[in-house]
Motif scaffolding. Structure first.
Motif, PDB file in Angstrom:
ATOM      1  N   ARG A 152      72.603 -19.439  45.502  1.00 38.24           N
ATOM      2  CA  ARG A 152      74.445 -19.635  45.366  1.00 38.24           C
ATOM      3  C   ARG A 152      74.709 -20.906  43.998  1.00 38.24           C
ATOM      4  O   ARG A 152      75.882 -19.693  43.717  1.00 38.24           O
ATOM      5  CB  ARG A 152      74.929 -21.357  45.933  1.00 38.24           C
ATOM      6  N   VAL A 153      74.063 -20.969  42.890  1.00 37.40           N
ATOM      7  CA  VAL A 153      74.270 -21.611  41.382  1.00 37.40           C
ATOM      8  C   VAL A 153      73.132 -20.993  40.556  1.00 37.40           C
ATOM      9  O   VAL A 153      72.296 -21.190  40.597  1.00 37.40           O
ATOM     10  CB  VAL A 153      74.195 -22.914  41.900  1.00 37.40           C
ATOM     11  N   LEU A 154      73.401 -20.689  39.367  1.00 40.33           N
ATOM     12  CA  LEU A 154      72.514 -20.126  38.937  1.00 40.33           C
ATOM     13  C   LEU A 154      73.310 -20.815  37.139  1.00 40.33           C
ATOM     14  O   LEU A 154      74.446 -20.123  37.154  1.00 40.33           O
ATOM     15  CB  LEU A 154      72.495 -18.875  38.175  1.00 40.33           C
ATOM     16  N   ASP A 155      73.214 -21.948  37.218  1.00 38.33           N
ATOM     17  CA  ASP A 155      74.141 -22.837  35.872  1.00 38.33           C
ATOM     18  C   ASP A 155      72.884 -23.082  34.460  1.00 38.33           C
ATOM     19  O   ASP A 155      71.561 -24.091  34.083  1.00 38.33           O
ATOM     20  CB  ASP A 155      74.159 -24.067  36.464  1.00 38.33           C
ATOM     21  N   LEU A 156      73.359 -22.081  33.442  1.00 41.11           N
ATOM     22  CA  LEU A 156      72.643 -22.848  32.947  1.00 41.11           C
ATOM     23  C   LEU A 156      72.956 -23.334  31.525  1.00 41.11           C
ATOM     24  O   LEU A 156      74.294 -23.000  30.368  1.00 41.11           O
ATOM     25  CB  LEU A 156      72.206 -20.496  31.859  1.00 41.11           C
ATOM     26  N   ARG A 157      73.081 -24.389  31.427  1.00 38.77           N
ATOM     27  CA  ARG A 157      74.450 -25.874  30.034  1.00 38.77           C
ATOM     28  C   ARG A 157      73.710 -25.747  28.827  1.00 38.77           C
ATOM     29  O   ARG A 157      72.659 -26.185  28.990  1.00 38.77           O
ATOM     30  CB  ARG A 157      74.688 -26.439  30.937  1.00 38.77           C
ATOM     31  N   GLU A 158      73.830 -25.428  28.148  1.00 40.56           N
ATOM     32  CA  GLU A 158      73.218 -25.201  26.589  1.00 40.56           C
ATOM     33  C   GLU A 158      72.071 -24.755  26.738  1.00 40.56           C
ATOM     34  O   GLU A 158      71.553 -25.408  25.784  1.00 40.56           O
ATOM     35  CB  GLU A 158      73.664 -27.154  26.044  1.00 40.56           C
ATOM     36  N   CYS A 159      71.348 -23.748  27.219  1.00 44.89           N
ATOM     37  CA  CYS A 159      70.033 -23.778  27.084  1.00 44.89           C
ATOM     38  C   CYS A 159      69.518 -22.481  25.710  1.00 44.89           C
ATOM     39  O   CYS A 159      70.426 -22.107  25.359  1.00 44.89           O
ATOM     40  CB  CYS A 159      69.277 -22.804  27.943  1.00 44.89           C
ATOM     41  N   GLU A 160      68.181 -22.542  25.316  1.00 52.48           N
ATOM     42  CA  GLU A 160      68.486 -21.671  24.266  1.00 52.48           C
ATOM     43  C   GLU A 160      67.347 -20.412  25.344  1.00 52.48           C
ATOM     44  O   GLU A 160      66.048 -20.936  25.557  1.00 52.48           O
ATOM     45  CB  GLU A 160      66.901 -21.972  23.157  1.00 52.48           C
ATOM     46  N   VAL A 161      68.100 -19.525  25.212  1.00 47.37           N
ATOM     47  CA  VAL A 161      67.191 -18.225  25.899  1.00 47.37           C
ATOM     48  C   VAL A 161      66.921 -17.238  24.837  1.00 47.37           C
ATOM     49  O   VAL A 161      67.763 -16.903  23.969  1.00 47.37           O
ATOM     50  CB  VAL A 161      68.790 -17.434  27.015  1.00 47.37           C
ATOM     51  N   GLU A 162      66.000 -16.789  25.067  1.00 48.36           N
ATOM     52  CA  GLU A 162      65.325 -15.243  24.071  1.00 48.36           C
ATOM     53  C   GLU A 162      66.240 -13.963  24.614  1.00 48.36           C
ATOM     54  O   GLU A 162      66.038 -13.305  25.777  1.00 48.36           O
ATOM     55  CB  GLU A 162      64.181 -15.154  23.970  1.00 48.36           C
ATOM     56  N   GLU A 163      66.938 -13.748  24.446  1.00 52.72           N
ATOM     57  CA  GLU A 163      67.976 -12.675  25.018  1.00 52.72           C
ATOM     58  C   GLU A 163      67.271 -10.990  24.544  1.00 52.72           C
ATOM     59  O   GLU A 163      67.939 -10.381  24.035  1.00 52.72           O
ATOM     60  CB  GLU A 163      69.611 -12.814  24.517  1.00 52.72           C
ATOM     61  N   LEU A 164      66.886 -11.274  25.573  1.00 53.09           N
ATOM     62  CA  LEU A 164      65.750  -9.372  25.140  1.00 53.09           C
ATOM     63  C   LEU A 164      66.612  -8.030  25.676  1.00 53.09           C
ATOM     64  O   LEU A 164      66.146  -7.152  25.500  1.00 53.09           O
ATOM     65  CB  LEU A 164      64.295  -9.323  26.472  1.00 53.09           C
ATOM     66  N   SER A 165      67.592  -8.756  26.793  1.00 53.44           N
ATOM     67  CA  SER A 165      68.233  -7.912  27.420  1.00 53.44           C
ATOM     68  C   SER A 165      69.472  -8.044  28.275  1.00 53.44           C
ATOM     69  O   SER A 165      69.581  -9.389  29.007  1.00 53.44           O
ATOM     70  CB  SER A 165      68.093  -6.516  28.139  1.00 53.44           C
ATOM     71  N   GLY A 166      70.335  -7.248  28.365  1.00 56.70           N
ATOM     72  CA  GLY A 166      71.815  -7.227  28.916  1.00 56.70           C
ATOM     73  C   GLY A 166      71.657  -7.188  30.194  1.00 56.70           C
ATOM     74  O   GLY A 166      72.849  -7.722  30.855  1.00 56.70           O
ATOM     75  N   HIS A 167      70.638  -6.739  30.478  1.00 53.16           N
ATOM     76  CA  HIS A 167      70.694  -6.211  31.994  1.00 53.16           C
ATOM     77  C   HIS A 167      69.743  -7.540  33.114  1.00 53.16           C
ATOM     78  O   HIS A 167      70.416  -6.519  34.119  1.00 53.16           O
ATOM     79  CB  HIS A 167      69.983  -4.927  31.788  1.00 53.16           C
ATOM     80  N   TRP A 168      69.880  -8.321  32.745  1.00 55.91           N
ATOM     81  CA  TRP A 168      69.283  -8.770  33.062  1.00 55.91           C
ATOM     82  C   TRP A 168      70.459  -9.596  35.078  1.00 55.91           C
ATOM     83  O   TRP A 168      70.038  -9.783  35.958  1.00 55.91           O
ATOM     84  CB  TRP A 168      68.692 -10.136  33.008  1.00 55.91           C
ATOM     85  N   LEU A 169      71.512  -9.563  34.125  1.00 58.33           N
ATOM     86  CA  LEU A 169      72.533  -9.761  35.984  1.00 58.33           C
ATOM     87  C   LEU A 169      72.830  -8.294  36.427  1.00 58.33           C
ATOM     88  O   LEU A 169      72.586  -8.542  38.167  1.00 58.33           O
ATOM     89  CB  LEU A 169      73.905  -9.851  34.790  1.00 58.33           C
ATOM     90  N   SER A 170      72.342  -7.391  36.107  1.00 65.14           N
ATOM     91  CA  SER A 170      71.794  -6.400  37.169  1.00 65.14           C
ATOM     92  C   SER A 170      70.850  -6.042  38.499  1.00 65.14           C
ATOM     93  O   SER A 170      70.706  -5.686  39.320  1.00 65.14           O
ATOM     94  CB  SER A 170      72.241  -4.530  36.238  1.00 65.14           C
ATOM     95  N   HIS A 171      70.033  -7.069  38.243  1.00 66.56           N
ATOM     96  CA  HIS A 171      68.982  -7.278  38.696  1.00 66.56           C
ATOM     97  C   HIS A 171      69.435  -8.468  40.487  1.00 66.56           C
ATOM     98  O   HIS A 171      68.620  -7.825  41.106  1.00 66.56           O
ATOM     99  CB  HIS A 171      67.964  -8.192  38.143  1.00 66.56           C
TER     100      HIS A 171
END
Lengths: 301, 606
Positions: free
Chosen positions: B152-171
């Motif tokens: 239901r909830v995916l909440d990333l508040r002020e995290c430091e994420v290593e961004e390897l790809s923008g396709h994660w959302l497509s999963h």
């Protein structure tokens, strides 16, 4: 009134006369001295023996008091503690006092000491803050400023290490001359690189490079899959403007700048991320960039 | 004696952790009853207890909340590698709670492996909130997206994420329709917009959507149209060339968002686009413009229409005039946050002074929580604020330059803050700045009986200050101190108080290695962590002050995941006083404010 901070009894009474810790403090009457006569007579007992060269332990003679001062006599009923020899603990660490700010701000190149209505104690560090983690604004809330003026040169002063949070060692401000301040002592510093038109971002370790040339070649290998061996002799296409892309970076103020304008070290201390931008996009960048970009184009021609 | 069913029913109304903890102390049967029906566990310090102990006590947990690093980690005072690894917890709870639904983590190190375990272990997993966390990449997010069918909830508040790809959302599979809240504002890279749009379109329950900076303003109207039920919306970069069609579509989309109550985002604002939100202003209860680098007139125009606003986060660009408008227009305001636009420059270019805060305190009778950055303050302003708003519960004032006195009288700000703690009797959180002597701590110790968290920097004259706080503040649980002349005496004299607190942080103070060791030895219920990165630290004498010390109560003993610059003091059996160390005998009679030597020993350890 000079406010000095000091450690309570740290060595037995061995008055060395002129021994004051670095910073040259003078005796201060604490707030408590006014109430000294009455019940609030803070008396603490502590006993110290240390390997520090003080001579015999005169421990029957316990030094008591809530002194503020180190060095010199005490004010009104409070015994001052004197640090023997070369300053006791103070050579290892020191609390920042107003003097540190004064010192630091004057050491940066364009120093304008502004004292707005405040007591002479506090001096604003006008060219940026040399204290780690102050003011307490977390990374998410650090904003690029509206105005571009007052950009201070970052080369000489202690860099603001809170800009890059990861893999940092915090910088301790020490004001004794033997120990040089460690500036951004990073062993591995990576920044993100994004290329226009590519969803996939990469990371590159800046500390593994020593020049713009080297960096550009690494990036070309990463993004254009060019083998460096065949291109070894030529200068990087990203840098010389012949590619359809230009290499830009976002600095710590959030501005988009062309890579290559400033000395490498200065670039290192202000770069936050890199962006390989399509040439056609470059018109939307800050005017400063525009200017320098035009200049570069004409230089090439 | 009530039958169990009745007790269980009664307990189901107890939601706060403190209430549940209290109930469990009444008697053994209540303890047993309570532990079997506790569904949510909150652990304020992940090192205070062992995961297995938690699991043994609470077998039916559905929601776990953990906090890791100390608060000052937000300001880079905790070196990388200190700890806060959630992995050991994840492994244990994955094994023990297959029906876990919620995980909330704050300031912890979360790896992709952790996220993969979460994704695959919990059949009914619903809520993942990661606040100020780091250590994971978009691969981890992809695993969550792909596997958590009921998320239901995916909440990333002020995290430091290593961004390897923008396709994660497509999963997120096409069959996934349960999303209610998505906050990806902290991501820097583009995500696939078409995937995002499709996701929004098939999520009828989506109430919160916070985009990241890379989503262009032209796309906002599309998303708003797809999700008219949105309550909380965060834009991306709010800038573009000024185009009438884009503007109209956007304004139209906003006007149709009848449920919108919260707005945020607004990076890189082009002021001409701001009026597009006017139609929703009167609905808003929460507005975050802290990324909007735009001047006071634009901001003032917006807030003047936000009659129902309860929470406002802005930059100091709002200036005193803007805050004056807030005080007149936003009568329901509960929380005000004003961040500095340029924290590292001493020159004051912005007309935000203490006056802005005073006006809001006058006009907004429900104001409870304040975080305010400014360049000057006076005792009289603080006194006014305290008298206007005795209902304040959280007061955090940061005068940007350390040790600045009252700009009118040049005196310390003791009296002003003293007035705050004296008048605001419900104050639970306080952060102070400016020139402060021991006297302010005396006021705090005397009056701040409900104070739960206190942050001190560049303040005080002597150990007396710390002693006032530790001995006087009955409710104190979190104390964080930096750059103050507080040393061994007050700490050791109040050692037992530390066991009643969650944690104490002291950095750049005057606490010596010897005192830390003594404390660690004498107090088995505390971990005394000395964090010190100096190269020669092993050869330093014991009277030398440590760089940083973090003391917290724990029932799990010392931890074993420390890096080399962290030492847990006093836990080794052989670690008695060394000859060349400091022998500190601090004994006291615990009368307020008076230390009397009871005995002084030299060679006998306590």
């Amino acid at each position: 009134m000079d406010v000095t901070l000091g450690l309570l009894p740290d060595s037995p009474a061995g008055d060395d006369g002129g021994g004051v810790p670095s910073g040259g403090s003078t005796t201060v009457k604490s707030i408590l001295t006014k109430e000294d006569n009455n019940k609030n007579n803070m008396v603490m007992c502590s006993e110290v023996s240390s390997s520090y060269p003080v001579g015999d332990q005169n421990l029957g003679d316990l030094e008591l008091g809530l002194g503020l001062s180190i060095g010199g006599g005490g004010g009104g009923g409070l015994k001052g503690k004197v640090v023997a020899g070369g300053g006791g603990w103070s050579q290892y660490a020191r609390i920042l006092t107003a003097k540190d700010f004064k010192q630091n701000s004057c050491s940066s190149s364009s120093c304008s000491v502004s004292i707005p209505n405040s007591a002479t104690d506090s001096v604003s560090p006008t060219n940026g803050n040399s204290v780690v983690g102050w003011p307490p604004v977390s990374k998410a809330h650090r904003m690029p400023s509206l105005a571009n003026e007052n950009k201070s040169p970052t080369g000489n002063r202690i860099s603001v290490t809170e800009q890059t949070k990861s893999k940092n060692r915090t910088v301790v401000i020490n004001d004794y001359s033997n120990e040089k301040a460690r500036i951004s002592d990073k062993k591995y510093r990576s920044v993100k690189v994004n290329m226009d038109g590519s969803l996939i971002g990469r990371k590159v370790d800046l500390n593994a490079h020593t020049s713009y040339e080297m960096l550009a070649q690494t990036l070309e290998e990463m993004f254009f899959r060019r083998r460096s061996s065949t291109e070894a002799a030529k200068s990087s296409r990203l840098l010389d403007g012949t590619s359809e892309f230009v290499l830009t970076y976002e600095d710590k103020d959030g501005d988009c700048m062309l890579v290559g304008d400033v000395p490498w070290q200065m670039f290192l201390s202000s770069v936050k991320r890199l962006r390989i931008m399509k040439n056609s996009e470059s018109n939307e960048l800050a005017p400063r960039f525009q200017e320098s970009h035009e200049r570069r184009r004409t230089d090439v021609v | 004696m009530f039958p169990e069913e009745v007790l269980e029913h009664v307990f189901s109304f107890l939601n706060s952790h403190t209430d549940r903890n209290t109930a469990s102390l009444v008697c053994k049967s209540w303890y047993e009853m309570e532990r079997w029906c506790r569904k949510r566990v909150f652990i304020g310090n992940c090192y205070a207890v062992n995961p297995r102990v938690v699991i043994r006590r609470f077998p039916e947990v559905k929601s776990v909340e953990l906090k890791g690093k100390p608060h000052f980690a937000d300001f880079n005072l905790v070196p990388e590698g200190w700890g806060g690894y959630v992995y050991p917890w994840i492994v244990e709870i994955a094994r023990a709670y297959p029906w876990l639904e919620e995980i909330r983590l704050k300031r912890m190190v979360v790896t992709d492996e952790c996220l993969e375990i979460v994704a695959k272990s919990f059949r009914n997993f619903r809520v993942l909130v990661l606040e100020s966390c780091e250590g994971f990449s978009t691969d981890g997010l992809a695993a969550v997206a792909a596997n958590c069918r009921n998320l239901r909830v995916l909440d990333l508040r002020e995290c430091e994420v290593e961004e390897l790809s923008g396709h994660w959302l497509s999963h997120f599979p096409d069959s996934f329709t349960s999303l209610e809240s998505l906050n990806m504002a902290c991501l820097g890279s583009e995500v696939s917009f078409s995937a995002l749009e499709r996701l929004v379109a098939r999520s009828p329950n989506l109430k919160t959507l916070r985009l990241n900076r890379t989503v262009p303003i032209e796309k906002l109207s599309t998303l708003l149209q797809r999700a008219p039920q949105l309550v909380d919306f965060g834009t991306g970069a709010y800038s573009a060339e000024i185009r009438q069609d884009v503007y109209s579509r956007l304004a139209d989309a906003f006007s149709r968002s009848k449920n919108l109550k919260s707005l945020s985002g607004f990076w890189d604002v082009t002021p001409a686009y701001l009026p597009a939100i006017y139609s929703v202003c009167s609905q808003l209860t929460s507005l975050n413009l802290s990324y909007a680098a735009t001047r006071s007139p634009d901001l003032t125009k917006i807030v003047s229409q936000c009659y129902n606003l309860q929470r406002l986060v802005v930059l100091d660009y709002i200036e005193d005039t803007g805050l004056n408008t807030v005080s007149m227009s936003c009568k329901d305001l509960r929380e005000l946050v004003v961040f500095p636009s340029d924290p590292f420059v001493g020159e004051v270019d912005v007309l935000l002074t203490e006056q802005g805060l005073v006006s809001v305190s006058q006009g907004c009778s429900k104001l409870q929580s304040v975080l305010y950055f400014c360049h000057q303050m006076s005792n009289s302003a603080l006194i006014s604020i305290s008298k206007n708003r005795p209902n304040l519960t959280c007061f955090r004032l940061c005068i940007i330059e350390p040790r600045v006195p009252d700009y009118v009288t040049h005196e310390p700000l003791d009296v002003g803050f003293g007035s705050i703690v004296e008048n605001c009797k419900q104050l639970t959180r306080l952060s102070m700045s400016g020139l402060l002597t021991d006297r302010v701590f005396e006021y705090i110790g005397t009056h701040a009986k409900n104070l739960d968290m206190l942050s001190i920097a560049f303040a005080g004259d002597s150990d007396l200050g710390l002693h006032h706080v530790l001995s006087g503040c009955d409710s104190l649980r979190k104390l964080e101190i930096r750059d103050c002349p507080f040393g061994d005496k007050a700490l050791l004299a109040n050692a037992s108080k530390l066991e009643k607190m969650r944690s104490l942080w002291m950095s750049s103070c005057l606490v010596s290695f010897g005192a830390c060791k003594l404390l660690g030895q004498k107090m088995p219920g505390l971990n005394v962590e000395v964090i010190d990165e100096r190269e020669n630290v092993n050869s330093l004498p014991e009277y030398v002050p440590v760089e940083k010390v973090y003391i917290y109560r724990t029932v799990s003993g010392q931890r074993f995941d420390t890096p080399d610059f962290v030492r847990i003091m006093g836990k080794d059996k052989d670690d008695l006083f060394s000859d060349k160390g400091l022998k500190v005998a601090v004994l006291f009679c615990s009368n307020f404010g008076t230390f009397r030597p009871c005995c002084c020993t030299r060679s006998r350890s306590l």
